[in-house]
Design a protein around this motif. Structure first.
Motif, PDB file in Angstrom:
ATOM      1  N   GLY A 101       0.811  -1.211   0.000  1.00 54.37           N
ATOM      2  CA  GLY A 101       0.000   0.000   0.000  1.00 54.37           C
ATOM      3  C   GLY A 101       0.845   1.262   0.000  1.00 54.37           C
ATOM      4  O   GLY A 101       0.508   2.262  -0.661  1.00 54.37           O
ATOM      5  N   ASP A 132       2.143   1.710  -3.440  1.00 59.53           N
ATOM      6  CA  ASP A 132       1.050   2.189  -4.287  1.00 59.53           C
ATOM      7  C   ASP A 132       0.830   3.679  -4.094  1.00 59.53           C
ATOM      8  O   ASP A 132       0.675   4.435  -5.060  1.00 59.53           O
ATOM      9  CB  ASP A 132      -0.213   1.406  -3.938  1.00 59.53           C
ATOM     10  CG  ASP A 132      -1.433   1.924  -4.689  1.00 59.53           C
ATOM     11  OD1 ASP A 132      -1.266   2.391  -5.833  1.00 59.53           O
ATOM     12  OD2 ASP A 132      -2.547   1.874  -4.128  1.00 59.53           O
ATOM     13  N   LEU A 133       0.835   4.119  -2.841  1.00 59.91           N
ATOM     14  CA  LEU A 133       0.659   5.540  -2.553  1.00 59.91           C
ATOM     15  C   LEU A 133       1.800   6.362  -3.146  1.00 59.91           C
ATOM     16  O   LEU A 133       1.574   7.436  -3.726  1.00 59.91           O
ATOM     17  CB  LEU A 133       0.588   5.746  -1.033  1.00 59.91           C
ATOM     18  CG  LEU A 133       0.488   7.194  -0.525  1.00 59.91           C
ATOM     19  CD1 LEU A 133      -0.754   7.872  -1.069  1.00 59.91           C
ATOM     20  CD2 LEU A 133       0.498   7.215   1.001  1.00 59.91           C
ATOM     21  N   HIS A 175       0.404   7.986  -6.852  1.00 56.36           N
ATOM     22  CA  HIS A 175      -0.077   9.320  -6.468  1.00 56.36           C
ATOM     23  C   HIS A 175       1.042  10.355  -6.464  1.00 56.36           C
ATOM     24  O   HIS A 175       0.821  11.496  -6.054  1.00 56.36           O
ATOM     25  CB  HIS A 175      -0.733   9.258  -5.081  1.00 56.36           C
ATOM     26  CG  HIS A 175      -1.948   8.387  -5.047  1.00 56.36           C
ATOM     27  ND1 HIS A 175      -3.208   8.838  -5.413  1.00 56.36           N
ATOM     28  CD2 HIS A 175      -2.107   7.075  -4.720  1.00 56.36           C
ATOM     29  CE1 HIS A 175      -4.089   7.849  -5.292  1.00 56.36           C
ATOM     30  NE2 HIS A 175      -3.445   6.763  -4.864  1.00 56.36           N
ATOM     31  N   PHE A 234      -2.968   7.728   3.464  1.00 57.46           N
ATOM     32  CA  PHE A 234      -3.743   7.955   2.250  1.00 57.46           C
ATOM     33  C   PHE A 234      -4.598   9.209   2.381  1.00 57.46           C
ATOM     34  O   PHE A 234      -4.735   9.981   1.431  1.00 57.46           O
ATOM     35  CB  PHE A 234      -4.617   6.734   1.932  1.00 57.46           C
ATOM     36  CG  PHE A 234      -4.012   5.808   0.916  1.00 57.46           C
ATOM     37  CD1 PHE A 234      -4.231   6.006  -0.429  1.00 57.46           C
ATOM     38  CD2 PHE A 234      -3.220   4.741   1.316  1.00 57.46           C
ATOM     39  CE1 PHE A 234      -3.681   5.154  -1.375  1.00 57.46           C
ATOM     40  CE2 PHE A 234      -2.664   3.884   0.394  1.00 57.46           C
ATOM     41  CZ  PHE A 234      -2.880   4.088  -0.958  1.00 57.46           C
ATOM     42  N   ASP A 235      -5.204   9.395   3.552  1.00 56.45           N
ATOM     43  CA  ASP A 235      -6.019  10.597   3.751  1.00 56.45           C
ATOM     44  C   ASP A 235      -5.179  11.868   3.680  1.00 56.45           C
ATOM     45  O   ASP A 235      -5.658  12.915   3.235  1.00 56.45           O
ATOM     46  CB  ASP A 235      -6.726  10.525   5.114  1.00 56.45           C
ATOM     47  CG  ASP A 235      -7.794   9.431   5.153  1.00 56.45           C
ATOM     48  OD1 ASP A 235      -8.258   9.029   4.052  1.00 56.45           O
ATOM     49  OD2 ASP A 235      -8.137   8.959   6.259  1.00 56.45           O
ATOM     50  N   ALA A 249      -3.179  11.465  -0.326  1.00 56.56           N
ATOM     51  CA  ALA A 249      -4.032  11.213  -1.478  1.00 56.56           C
ATOM     52  C   ALA A 249      -5.484  11.230  -1.048  1.00 56.56           C
ATOM     53  O   ALA A 249      -6.179  10.197  -1.076  1.00 56.56           O
ATOM     54  CB  ALA A 249      -3.672   9.876  -2.122  1.00 56.56           C
ATOM     55  N   ARG A 305      -9.407  11.439  -0.863  1.00 52.86           N
ATOM     56  CA  ARG A 305     -10.437  11.120  -1.851  1.00 52.86           C
ATOM     57  C   ARG A 305     -11.189  12.379  -2.235  1.00 52.86           C
ATOM     58  O   ARG A 305     -11.452  13.247  -1.414  1.00 52.86           O
ATOM     59  CB  ARG A 305     -11.415  10.088  -1.274  1.00 52.86           C
ATOM     60  CG  ARG A 305     -10.762   8.742  -0.969  1.00 52.86           C
ATOM     61  CD  ARG A 305     -11.769   7.776  -0.402  1.00 52.86           C
ATOM     62  NE  ARG A 305     -11.193   6.460  -0.158  1.00 52.86           N
ATOM     63  CZ  ARG A 305     -10.511   6.153   0.919  1.00 52.86           C
ATOM     64  NH1 ARG A 305     -10.332   7.059   1.884  1.00 52.86           N
ATOM     65  NH2 ARG A 305     -10.003   4.942   1.064  1.00 52.86           N
TER      66      ARG A 305
END
Length: 499
Positions: A432, A435-436, A440, A466-467, A470, A472
């Motif tokens: 993860g 991926d981030l 991103h 993520f928050d 990246a 949402r």
């Protein structure tokens, strides 16, 4: 000063001062002792008119070993150094020849070599005509301690010099003295100079010469390169770098100026390779300004350039395996997964690889050289993110797992995750994070945050990261569009008629 000979100028100055000053003051004004001043007044004539003393003032300490021990050694091994001879005498005659006698032995050996020693090599100074000779060579730059992003950058410089005007071109080479590096650097130099010399000279580069054959000649690729530009290729004798002296001597001065420019810069670290290339180019341009007048003269004598450059790459074939990798010249590269099972035409340049499929460029990557420890690797983690998201547990045992970490912070994070979390969660979290970072575009920012968390002894929270990096996108607002009545358009037509 004891051991320092007085000059005729000092004697004349003393005699002039002696007319108006006492002996002690006149001697001080002319830079000699009072004792020397008395001797000057006693002697008739200037120092050059006095006979030289050729007799010894003390016994020769090497008299009894010179003919029997030292000369036989010098005749059998002429290259013996004086310190080696002195150490040999000290071993054979303990406590007889102290280190203070080294200078005396050096004078003895120097005189013997001048009278009876072997002949020395003669260096013949050369005069160069404009537009006749250009020289190429590579030089190592490791001693300058340059780093790229904090990592030591082991590299070479390709260096080209026009012999008459001393005009230069230099480019950074990340790798060895390959034909691609020679062809790229030479062509860049010629097109920047705006012409070609009649002769191109280099040392025994394996990229240009078949050094292993009895009759050494050009390689096919190098011969084609020379023919394309209409130049004659020459070389110096193997192992005699001074025969390429016009460029060899420039190496030292160029590297000294780069080193001084780095000192003025305050540090030797660069953000990326492009920044370092620009830095070296700036140093070379400043050196060329001093030779601008001579270069303008030589520019008129250079041969015209051809209509286009020739190839400066080698083409090879490589099949992308089901692992998403392909091998070129002993180095393992990664490729986008859509190219799996396809055979690519790979153009190998000095600094990059361009991969073609059916004539279309489908992939390009920086070139990496194999290391002494084994096969080199150039793995881009972005090529494997989507597949690892579907199979995160494959990350743990991946053969090239350590090559997936784009920065040191990610490797340290994996070690902490592997130690403090279950294998399943550790792999899922690490995939993860990759991926981030990759999908991103926050690789550098995320690495900084991971370092901070590790220093605090905390494990990364994938959801929070993520928050933060990246977030949402918010849901699209509901837009209500009220359609106007069609009769309103008739009013627009009426107004147009009236106008």
């Amino acid at each position: 000063m004891s051991g320092t000979r007085i000059t005729e100028q000092q004697v004349r100055l003393y005699m002039s001062n002696r007319k108006h000053h006492p002996q002690k003051l006149a001697a001080a004004k002319s830079g000699m002792s009072e004792r020397t001043a008395r001797r000057v007044e006693h002697d008739a004539g200037l120092p050059s008119q006095q006979p030289r003393r050729y007799w010894r003032s003390r016994p020769d300490p090497f008299a009894d070993v010179w003919e029997s021990e030292v000369i036989p050694l010098l005749r059998s091994v002429p290259k013996l150094r004086v310190i080696t001879l002195l150490r040999k005498l000290q071993e054979d005659h303990p406590e007889r020849f102290p280190d203070s006698m080294r200078r005396t032995l050096e004078r003895h050996v120097s005189q013997w070599r001048a009278l009876e020693g072997p002949s020395k090599e003669v260096f013949f100074p050369q005069t160069y005509q404009p537009g006749v000779r250009g020289l190429s060579d590579f030089t190592h730059m490791e001693k300058l301690g340059v780093t790229i992003g904090g990592v030591a950058f082991a590299h070479l410089l390709y260096h080209f010099v026009l012999a008459f005007s001393r005009w230069e071109y230099a480019s950074v080479v990340d790798g060895g003295e390959s034909f691609q590096a020679l062809a790229t650097g030479l062509q860049n130099a010629l097109w920047q100079a705006g012409g070609c010399p009649r002769e191109h000279r280099s040392d025994s580069l394996s990229a240009a010469f078949r050094n292993q054959q009895e009759e050494e000649d050009f390689t096919v690729r190098y011969a084609a390169l020379l023919d394309h530009y209409g130049m004659e290729g020459t070389r110096n004798n193997r192992g005699l770098g001074h025969e390429n002296g016009s460029v060899e001597s420039s190496h030292r001065y160029l590297k000294d100026q780069i080193d001084q420019a780095l000192e003025l810069r305050g540090h030797r670290d660069f953000v990326d390779r492009v920044a370092y290339d620009e830095f070296v180019r700036g140093v070379v341009m400043r050196r060329n300004r001093r030779n601008a007048a001579a270069f303008q003269v030589e520019r008129e004598y250079l041969l015209d350039l051809p209509e286009h450059r020739t190839t400066d790459f080698v083409e090879e074939e490589a099949r992308v395996t089901r692992c998403g990798t392909f091998t070129v010249r002993g180095v393992l590269y990664s490729a986008p997964s859509r190219l799996i099972s396809h055979r690519l035409k790979v153009r190998v340049y000095s600094d990059r690889l361009d991969c073609y499929l059916s004539g279309a460029l489908v992939h390009s990557t920086a070139r990496t050289t194999s290391t002494s420890k084994g096969r080199g690797r150039a793995i881009d983690y972005r090529h494997f993110i989507d597949s690892l998201k579907r199979k995160p547990q494959a990350f743990r045992g991946l053969a090239f797992r350590d090559d997936l970490f784009p920065r040191e912070a990610y490797r340290r994070t994996w070690e902490r995750l592997d130690r403090d979390m279950t294998p399943r969660n550790a792999c899922k979290t690490m995939v993860g994070l990759l991926d981030l970072a990759g999908n991103h575009g926050v690789e550098a920012q995320l690495a900084g945050r991971l370092d901070a968390l590790l220093d605090l002894g905390e494990l990364p929270d994938l959801g929070k990261l993520f928050d933060e990096f990246a977030p949402r996108e918010a849901e699209c607002p509901v837009v209500v569009v009220e359609m106007p009545d069609a009769s309103l358009y008739d009013m627009l037509l009426d107004e147009e008629v009236l106008a």
